[in-house]
Design a protein around this motif. Structure first.
Motif, mmCIF file in Angstrom:
data_model
loop_
_atom_site.group_PDB
_atom_site.id
_atom_site.type_symbol
_atom_site.label_atom_id
_atom_site.label_comp_id
_atom_site.label_asym_id
_atom_site.label_seq_id
_atom_site.Cartn_x
_atom_site.Cartn_y
_atom_site.Cartn_z
ATOM 1 N N LEU A 45 0.848 -1.190 0.000
ATOM 2 C CA LEU A 45 0.000 0.000 0.000
ATOM 3 C C LEU A 45 0.883 1.240 0.000
ATOM 4 O O LEU A 45 1.738 1.407 0.866
ATOM 5 N N LYS A 46 0.666 2.062 -1.003
ATOM 6 C CA LYS A 46 1.414 3.325 -1.076
ATOM 7 C C LYS A 46 0.547 4.347 -0.348
ATOM 8 O O LYS A 46 -0.352 4.950 -0.936
ATOM 9 N N THR A 47 0.786 4.508 0.947
ATOM 10 C CA THR A 47 -0.118 5.359 1.737
ATOM 11 C C THR A 47 0.047 6.844 1.409
ATOM 12 O O THR A 47 -0.929 7.573 1.357
ATOM 13 N N VAL A 48 1.300 7.276 1.221
ATOM 14 C CA VAL A 48 1.534 8.712 1.035
ATOM 15 C C VAL A 48 2.057 8.988 -0.375
ATOM 16 O O VAL A 48 3.095 8.454 -0.759
ATOM 17 N N PRO A 49 1.329 9.812 -1.149
ATOM 18 C CA PRO A 49 1.814 10.149 -2.489
ATOM 19 C C PRO A 49 3.203 10.788 -2.420
ATOM 20 O O PRO A 49 3.561 11.399 -1.406
ATOM 21 N N ASP A 50 3.967 10.650 -3.517
ATOM 22 C CA ASP A 50 5.347 11.131 -3.511
ATOM 23 C C ASP A 50 5.482 12.619 -3.225
ATOM 24 O O ASP A 50 6.480 13.062 -2.674
ATOM 25 N N ASP A 51 4.486 13.395 -3.620
ATOM 26 C CA ASP A 51 4.628 14.846 -3.439
ATOM 27 C C ASP A 51 4.131 15.331 -2.072
ATOM 28 O O ASP A 51 4.137 16.519 -1.807
ATOM 29 N N LEU A 52 3.700 14.419 -1.219
ATOM 30 C CA LEU A 52 3.293 14.833 0.132
ATOM 31 C C LEU A 52 4.326 14.359 1.141
ATOM 32 O O LEU A 52 4.978 13.346 0.955
ATOM 33 N N ASN A 53 4.418 15.125 2.240
ATOM 34 C CA ASN A 53 5.322 14.755 3.317
ATOM 35 C C ASN A 53 4.762 13.521 4.046
ATOM 36 O O ASN A 53 3.599 13.519 4.409
ATOM 37 N N PRO A 54 5.571 12.460 4.224
ATOM 38 C CA PRO A 54 5.026 11.248 4.858
ATOM 39 C C PRO A 54 4.874 11.374 6.373
ATOM 40 O O PRO A 54 5.437 10.596 7.140
ATOM 41 N N GLY A 55 4.123 12.363 6.803
ATOM 42 C CA GLY A 55 3.832 12.505 8.233
ATOM 43 C C GLY A 55 2.805 11.461 8.635
ATOM 44 O O GLY A 55 2.095 10.917 7.781
ATOM 45 N N SER A 56 2.702 11.201 9.937
ATOM 46 C CA SER A 56 1.726 10.228 10.400
ATOM 47 C C SER A 56 0.309 10.723 10.153
ATOM 48 O O SER A 56 -0.599 9.920 9.960
ATOM 49 N N ASP A 57 0.102 12.045 10.147
ATOM 50 C CA ASP A 57 -1.233 12.583 9.872
ATOM 51 C C ASP A 57 -1.703 12.149 8.479
ATOM 52 O O ASP A 57 -2.775 11.568 8.304
ATOM 53 N N THR A 58 -0.853 12.391 7.486
ATOM 54 C CA THR A 58 -1.168 12.036 6.108
ATOM 55 C C THR A 58 -1.374 10.524 5.963
ATOM 56 O O THR A 58 -2.343 10.065 5.364
ATOM 57 N N ALA A 59 -0.434 9.760 6.541
ATOM 58 C CA ALA A 59 -0.452 8.305 6.362
ATOM 59 C C ALA A 59 -1.666 7.671 7.044
ATOM 60 O O ALA A 59 -2.329 6.807 6.467
ATOM 61 N N ILE A 60 -1.976 8.095 8.264
ATOM 62 C CA ILE A 60 -3.110 7.490 8.989
ATOM 63 C C ILE A 60 -4.423 7.859 8.292
ATOM 64 O O ILE A 60 -5.326 7.020 8.170
ATOM 65 N N LEU A 61 -4.536 9.098 7.833
ATOM 66 C CA LEU A 61 -5.754 9.479 7.100
ATOM 67 C C LEU A 61 -5.942 8.575 5.888
ATOM 68 O O LEU A 61 -7.037 8.081 5.621
ATOM 69 N N ALA A 62 -4.846 8.346 5.152
ATOM 70 C CA ALA A 62 -4.929 7.483 3.966
ATOM 71 C C ALA A 62 -5.343 6.065 4.346
ATOM 72 O O ALA A 62 -6.203 5.465 3.699
ATOM 73 N N VAL A 63 -4.751 5.537 5.418
ATOM 74 C CA VAL A 63 -5.096 4.172 5.854
ATOM 75 C C VAL A 63 -6.595 4.080 6.155
ATOM 76 O O VAL A 63 -7.257 3.089 5.835
ATOM 77 N N LEU A 64 -7.149 5.144 6.742
ATOM 78 C CA LEU A 64 -8.570 5.132 7.096
ATOM 79 C C LEU A 64 -9.473 5.503 5.913
ATOM 80 O O LEU A 64 -10.686 5.620 6.062
ATOM 81 N N GLY A 65 -8.858 5.742 4.756
ATOM 82 C CA GLY A 65 -9.656 5.984 3.557
ATOM 83 C C GLY A 65 -9.997 7.446 3.307
ATOM 84 O O GLY A 65 -10.853 7.754 2.483
ATOM 85 N N TYR A 66 -9.324 8.345 4.014
ATOM 86 C CA TYR A 66 -9.555 9.776 3.786
ATOM 87 C C TYR A 66 -8.429 10.324 2.917
ATOM 88 O O TYR A 66 -7.261 10.214 3.298
ATOM 89 N N ASP A 67 -8.778 10.899 1.791
ATOM 90 C CA ASP A 67 -7.781 11.473 0.894
ATOM 91 C C ASP A 67 -7.032 12.587 1.635
ATOM 92 O O ASP A 67 -7.621 13.614 1.969
ATOM 93 N N PRO A 68 -5.725 12.387 1.904
ATOM 94 C CA PRO A 68 -5.008 13.401 2.690
ATOM 95 C C PRO A 68 -4.990 14.779 2.023
ATOM 96 O O PRO A 68 -4.936 15.790 2.713
ATOM 97 N N ARG A 69 -5.045 14.802 0.698
ATOM 98 C CA ARG A 69 -5.045 16.113 0.030
ATOM 99 C C ARG A 69 -6.281 16.928 0.403
ATOM 100 O O ARG A 69 -6.245 18.146 0.451
ATOM 101 N N ARG A 70 -7.385 16.230 0.630
ATOM 102 C CA ARG A 70 -8.622 16.947 0.951
ATOM 103 C C ARG A 70 -8.781 17.195 2.444
ATOM 104 O O ARG A 70 -9.308 18.212 2.855
ATOM 105 N N PHE A 71 -8.333 16.243 3.246
ATOM 106 C CA PHE A 71 -8.714 16.302 4.660
ATOM 107 C C PHE A 71 -7.580 16.620 5.613
ATOM 108 O O PHE A 71 -7.809 16.820 6.795
ATOM 109 N N CYS A 72 -6.350 16.654 5.112
ATOM 110 C CA CYS A 72 -5.251 16.940 6.024
ATOM 111 C C CYS A 72 -4.908 18.422 5.967
ATOM 112 O O CYS A 72 -4.302 18.883 5.000
ATOM 113 N N THR A 73 -5.297 19.171 6.966
ATOM 114 C CA THR A 73 -4.969 20.598 6.978
ATOM 115 C C THR A 73 -3.676 20.843 7.747
ATOM 116 O O THR A 73 -3.074 21.894 7.644
ATOM 117 N N GLY A 74 -3.252 19.879 8.554
ATOM 118 C CA GLY A 74 -2.050 19.999 9.391
ATOM 119 C C GLY A 74 -2.273 19.120 10.595
ATOM 120 O O GLY A 74 -3.396 18.681 10.844
#
Ligand SMILES: [Zn+2]
Length: 406
Positions: A45-74
């Motif tokens: 599973l490629k949780t974090v797209p290459d152009d995003l910082n692989p923070g746990s916020d981004t990665a956990i959102l992706a694992v739970l099915g939330y597009d980090p680009r839309r839902f990760c504000t910080g």
């Protein structure tokens, strides 16, 4: 059908010479994970797209099915939520570390791991002296991790802040918050002013004088970072029709759970470290499944071992997770279940921080045919039937894995 999602934070890694060129997942004795891999279906599973910082916020959102680009504000707003700090539209929540600054250099992102007892007094003094009511407010968190909320500040996405743990040893003036557009300049000036003023207040505080005297690092400056506005996410129930609970020691994960409408289950002795209460988390997960459809269990310890670049400790955290948590959950599950096991991102020992590399995952469900993979690790997963899956599709796979028998 009950659903179990187990995330070993940062478990994935690269081969390590000290482990005979095995990864910690390959080197660890983990009969339960391997049994699930052998019974289930595997993939990467490629949780974090290459152009995003692989923070746990981004990665956990992706694992739970939330597009980090839309839902990760910080990460700020998620962590603040876990501390009971709620935001209005246009508010911005920053993580606000107490750091150690010396001769213009950012020396320590954690102020020598200052305690909550000491730091709450420092934050209290900042509230009295630097706070600007209805504009900039401080809130105490745990240890060195606190919060700064800017009220009515809609241009926060034009501000660039640097995580302090990434710039240890840097000159402070080179890594201060920066405006990416003119709209954000006023806010950036306010942040810089707060950083500067905090030094004057904190340096002379009795807590810090005592720390310096005892040979410890003082928390003599604030460092705001990870700022973001209030995330507006559909709940897990709205998205998947599942009532879910989350078990984690980590505020970021709990906060994501809060915004996803999950029940937060606090487990005594869950520390986020090597000494966490694995058995307590397993028991709490089984209990949570009585009145929830799904439980998401998050274990932080492997990520900490990755950051500490301690490969033996990392192997041990994986073995503990396998035996003391996963084994206990599998043994206690009485109803039909579907389970997914994976890391959120790699935290390779070699580099000591997160990467964007794909992570191995396994899904077991009674109605899924196994794919012949025998072990749970980065290389075995390459031969899994799911192949390479992108970003936020794990949850869809988990749910479709069980739809056949309905
Ligand atoms: Zn980490």
């Amino acid at each position: 059908m009950k659903y179990v999602l187990v995330v070993g934070d940062g478990m994935a890694d690269y081969p390590i010479p000290e482990l005979g060129n095995k990864t910690p997942l390959q080197a660890a004795h983990k009969p339960n994970m391997d049994a699930v891999a052998a019974k289930g279906r595997n993939g990467l599973l490629k949780t974090v797209p290459d152009d995003l910082n692989p923070g746990s916020d981004t990665a956990i959102l992706a694992v739970l099915g939330y597009d980090p680009r839309r839902f990760c504000t910080g990460r700020g707003p998620f962590e603040a939520a876990a501390r009971g700090i709620s935001l209005e539209e246009n508010d911005v929540a920053f993580r606000c570390n107490l750091i150690t600054e010396k001769d213009g250099i950012l020396v320590d992102h954690s102020a020598g791991h200052i305690t909550s007892g000491e730091s709450s007094k420092l934050i209290e003094s900042l509230k009295k002296t630097c706070e600007k009511p209805n504009e900039a407010e401080f809130f105490s968190g745990l240890d060195y991790r606190h919060f700064l909320i800017l009220r009515n500040s809609p241009n926060c996405h034009f501000i660039e802040c640097t995580p302090p743990h990434d710039v240890i040893g840097a000159e402070v003036v080179t890594v201060l918050p920066k405006a990416k557009s003119v709209e954000a300049e006023k806010t950036v000036n306010l942040l810089r002013e707060l950083i500067r003023d905090s030094k004057a207040v904190l340096e002379s505080h009795p807590v810090n004088i005592a720390r310096v005297k005892a040979g410890k690092r003082p928390g003599n400056m604030i460092w705001p970072w990870g700022g973001g506005g209030k995330p507006s996410m559909p709940s897990f129930k709205e998205k998947y029709g599942l009532k879910a609970a989350v078990i984690s020691a980590v505020d970021l994960v709990k906060g994501i759970g809060i915004y996803a409408g999950m029940k937060i289950v606090n487990v005594p002795g869950a520390t986020g470290m090597y000494d966490t209460n694995y058995e307590g988390k397993a028991d709490a997960a089984l209990k949570a499944l009585k009145d929830n459809d799904m439980v998401f269990v998050h274990v932080e310890a492997p990520d900490e071992a990755g950051h500490a670049r301690d490969c033996r400790q990392k192997v041990k955290t994986i073995e503990d997770l396998d035996k003391r948590l996963l084994g206990r959950i599998l043994e206690g599950l009485k109803e039909p279940y579907t389970i997914a096991i994976l890391p959120d991102h790699p935290t390779p020992i070699r580099i000591g921080t997160h990467t964007n590399d794909p992570v191995p995952f396994v899904i077991y469900s009674p109605s899924l045919e196994s794919d012949g993979v025998q072990k749970f690790d980065e290389f075995s997963a390459m031969h899994g039937a799911f192949g390479l899956v992108k970003h936020e599709y794990l949850m869809s796979l988990l749910l479709s894995s069980t739809s056949r028998d309905k």
